[in-house]
Design a protein around this motif. Structure first.
Motif, short mmCIF file in Angstrom:
data_model
loop_
_atom_site.label_atom_id
_atom_site.label_comp_id
_atom_site.label_asym_id
_atom_site.label_seq_id
_atom_site.Cartn_x
_atom_site.Cartn_y
_atom_site.Cartn_z
N LYS A 1 31.58 -1.00 15.30
CA LYS A 1 31.01 -2.14 15.99
C LYS A 1 31.98 -3.31 15.86
N LYS B 1 35.54 -9.28 13.04
CA LYS B 1 35.28 -8.17 12.12
C LYS B 1 34.96 -6.89 12.88
N THR B 2 35.52 -5.79 12.42
CA THR B 2 35.18 -4.47 12.93
C THR B 2 34.43 -3.74 11.83
N SER B 3 33.20 -3.35 12.11
CA SER B 3 32.37 -2.65 11.13
C SER B 3 32.51 -1.15 11.33
N THR C 1 31.38 2.60 10.04
CA THR C 1 30.38 3.37 9.30
C THR C 1 30.71 4.85 9.38
N THR D 1 30.02 2.02 4.73
CA THR D 1 30.10 0.96 5.75
C THR D 1 30.94 -0.18 5.20
N LYS D 2 31.87 -0.65 6.02
CA LYS D 2 32.70 -1.78 5.59
C LYS D 2 33.23 -2.51 6.81
N GLY D 3 33.40 -3.82 6.66
CA GLY D 3 33.96 -4.63 7.74
C GLY D 3 35.46 -4.84 7.55
#
Length: 203
Positions: free
Chosen positions: A34, A39-41, A43, A75-77
C-alpha cells in the motif's frame, strides 16, 4: 546419461543419478503493498523467524536487509521515494524458496507490478556419510549449473573436479559420492536464475 568426470589424485567424485520424484510443500506467500504519500507499507504472510528480507537494485547490490524476528505476518513501512530512479526488488529468502517483489521508482513515485512477482525454489542439499543428495524443483525449466570443488588438506587452492549444466528439467536430482573425503574438503556451488547457493563439506 553418463557424466564425464575429471579424476584427480586429490579426490574423486562419482555421480549417481536417481529418478525418485520429489514433493515440495508450496507455502502460500501473499504480499500486500500500500502506497501512501511517502510511506510504502509491505505486508508478508507465512514468514518465519530467520527469513531474510532485503531490498536490491538491478545489479544485485543489497541496499537494505533485515532478519525476520517472528513467525506469521510481517508488516513494515518503507520510505522508498528517496531512492534514485530505477528498478528494484524486495527479496524474501525463506527456507526452501526465494520470493521477489519488483518495483520501480521514478520522480519519487513508487510503482509495483504484482504480475511480475516470482517464486524460485532453492536447492535442497543433504549429506549422509560420504553421499550428498541434491534436489531442486524447477517448474520453469530454467538453466542450472552445478560445480564441485575439492581442496586438499593444508592447501588454499581449490580444484574444479565436476561441472554440469542442466536444462529443460522440472525436477533436478543428483547424488554425489565423495571419495577421499578424509584427505580434504568439498564445496558445491549451484547457480540458478541469478542466485548462488554454496555448501561446504569438511572432513
Amino acid at each position: 546419461m553418463k557424466n564425464t568426470i575429471k579424476n584427480s589424485k586429490k579426490g574423486i567424485l562419482m555421480v549417481i543419478m536417481f529418478t525418485t520424484m520429489l514433493s515440495f510443500a508450496n507455502e502460500a506467500n501473499l504480499s500486500i503493498v500500500k502506497n501512501a504519500a511517502k510511506k510504502t507499507s509491505l505486508t508478508l504472510t507465512n514468514v518465519k523467524q530467520g527469513n531474510l528480507l532485503s531490498i536490491k537494485d538491478v545489479f544485485g547490490i543489497t541496499l537494505y536487509k533485515e532478519v525476520i524476528k517472528e513467525n506469521g505476518t510481517y508488516t513494515k513501512g518503507f520510505d522508498l521515494t528517496a531512492l534514485p530512479n530505477g528498478a528494484y526488488l524486495f527479496v524474501l529468502d525463506k527456507d526452501i524458496e526465494i520470493n521477489t517483489i519488483p518495483f520501480t521508482v521514478k520522480s519519487n513515485i513508487v510503482a509495483f507490478n504484482k504480475a511480475k512477482e516470482t517464486t524460485v525454489f532453492k536447492p535442497n542439499l543433504r549429506v549422509e556419510g560420504d553421499l550428498v543428495f541434491v534436489s531442486k524443483l524447477n517448474l520453469e525449466e530454467t538453466p542450472l549449473n552445478i560445480k564441485v570443488y575439492y581442496t586438499q588438506k593444508g592447501s588454499t587452492t581449490s580444484d574444479l573436479i565436476f561441472s554440469e549444466n542442466i536444462t529443460d528439467t522440472k525436477i533436478i536430482e543428483r547424488t554425489f559420492k565423495l571419495e577421499n573425503k578424509q584427505l580434504g574438503s568439498f564445496k558445491i556451488v549451484i547457480l540458478f536464475e541469478g542466485n548462488e547457493f554454496v555448501k561446504s563439506i569438511n572432513s
